[in-house]
Design an enzyme around this catalytic site. Structure first.
Site, short mmCIF file in Angstrom:
data_model
loop_
_atom_site.label_atom_id
_atom_site.label_comp_id
_atom_site.label_asym_id
_atom_site.label_seq_id
_atom_site.Cartn_x
_atom_site.Cartn_y
_atom_site.Cartn_z
N ASP A 112 0.85 -1.19 0.00
CA ASP A 112 0.00 0.00 0.00
C ASP A 112 0.89 1.23 0.00
O ASP A 112 1.94 1.24 0.64
CB ASP A 112 -0.91 0.02 1.23
N ASP A 130 -6.91 -1.63 -4.91
CA ASP A 130 -8.03 -1.27 -4.05
C ASP A 130 -8.95 -0.27 -4.75
O ASP A 130 -10.18 -0.35 -4.64
CB ASP A 130 -7.53 -0.68 -2.74
#
Length: 154
Positions: A112, A130
């Site tokens: 991330d 995402d």
């Protein structure tokens, strides 16, 4: 609709993997916080769980098996649908899921790097896989509302 959904899935997957490669190999050496705007940073994080770190203690193979089962179901849905918006939405979800799956397979966690915040409140860091998943889910919601309107029409 596989001819629509699969290229969208591939595009989402490749864009996700390209940005993760760029961040890991060229932007975050060493890992750091890079301020971009007054509400956005580039950061480097590794999530062993799913959304917001849920199930972070679960073995990676369980999360990978669960992801593969979901992807198989979504591919079946794409094959059966006759709606282009549904096929595109499902393609985005599949591409994002496979992007995060590859991270788990390679490193045991999802990379991330996008960090949005207001003041001291930071949304949990996320990645383009995402984003693809959320956009796909949003398109499915829009399609369901549009389908509901079509059923109400005389």
């Amino acid at each position: 609709m596989l001819r629509l959904g699969l290229p969208i899935a591939l595009g989402g997957f490749l864009l996700d993997q390209a940005t993760k490669w760029l961040v890991l190999n060229h932007v975050m050496n060493p890992p750091q916080v890079i301020p971009v705007t007054d509400f956005f940073n580039l950061v480097l994080g590794f999530n062993t769980g799913v959304s917001f770190g849920l199930f972070g203690e679960a073995p990676a193979w369980i999360l990978m098996a669960f992801t593969l089962a979901i992807v198989a179901g979504l591919l079946g849905w794409i094959k059966r649908t006759d709606n282009r918006l549904t096929a595109a939405a499902l393609g985005l979800i599949v591409g994002g899921a496979l992007g995060n799956l590859l991270d788990r397979l390679r490193q045991g966690a999802v990379t991330d790097f996008l960090d949005f915040y207001i003041g001291s409140y930071h949304w949990p860091a996320f990645n383009l896989a995402d984003v693809a998943i959320v956009c796909g889910a949003g398109l499915l919601l829009i399609e369901s509302v549009l389908a509901g309107d079509d059923k109400k029409a005389p």
